[in-house]
Enzyme design. Structure first.
Site, short mmCIF file in Angstrom:
data_model
loop_
_atom_site.label_atom_id
_atom_site.label_comp_id
_atom_site.label_asym_id
_atom_site.label_seq_id
_atom_site.Cartn_x
_atom_site.Cartn_y
_atom_site.Cartn_z
CD GLU A 159 6.43 12.26 -9.83
OE1 GLU A 159 6.86 11.19 -10.31
OE2 GLU A 159 6.64 13.38 -10.34
CB CYS A 160 4.01 8.08 -3.02
SG CYS A 160 3.72 6.59 -2.03
N GLY A 161 1.61 6.47 -4.40
CA GLY A 161 0.20 6.11 -4.27
C GLY A 161 -0.41 6.64 -2.98
CB THR A 165 0.95 11.60 -3.14
OG1 THR A 165 2.24 11.04 -3.40
CG2 THR A 165 1.05 13.11 -3.18
#
Length: 165
Positions: free
Chosen positions: A37-39, A41
């Site tokens: 759920e990371c930018g 990803t």
């Protein structure tokens, strides 16, 4: 001082089975702390692309999910594996969630980020998708910050050099 390699370390794969990193002896590795759920990803897509491009030349990407930054890995292992396969086609080895910073960081990440232990690199992960490049003898030789995309020309050049391509 003799420089040690990663082969004395072990980690649990995404299914919870212990794996000796000696299994990867003779291969060039890109070890990455991941989060779903990371930018960053979408880099999973490029990590898979990089793996596909070089896997037949003894290259492997190793993904280590971590929830250390912004709680961006809330999923359990089976959900992580499914998410990575379904959304990004990930086929490279994934491992169980680990801590990558602080005193309770996994021994692999303590080794990767500490020049005293690895003999070359002093770079602790500051966010998800920090990448460590390991040569065929298990020595840490370089690292790439999260903003550096896996298919970046510099990353590929370093991998090609280590693979003698």
């Amino acid at each position: 001082m003799s420089i040690t390699n990663i082969y004395h370390l072990k980690a649990l794969n995404i299914k919870g089975e212990e794996v000796s990193l000696e299994k990867y002896k003779g291969k060039v590795l890109l070890i990455v702390n991941t989060a779903t759920e990371c930018g960053f990803t979408p880099q999973l897509n490029e990590l898979e692309e990089l793996y596909e491009e070089f896997k037949d030349h003894n290259f492997v990407v190793l993904g280590f999910p971590s929830n250390d930054f912004g709680n961006q890995e809330p999923r359990k292992e089976d959900e992580i594996q499914s998410f990575c396969q379904v959304n990004y086609g990930v086929s490279f080895p994934m491992f169980s969630k680990v801590k990558v910073k602080g005193s309770d960081a996994h021994s692999l990440f303590k080794f990767l980020s500490d020049r005293v232990q690895n003999g070359k690199v002093s770079s602790k992960p500051l966010w998800n998708f920090h990448k460590y490049l390991v040569d065929k003898e298990g020595h840490v030789v370089d690292y790439f910050l999260p903003v550096t995309k896996p298919m970046n020309a510099r990353v590929k050049k370093r991998i090609r050099a280590l693979l003698s391509l």
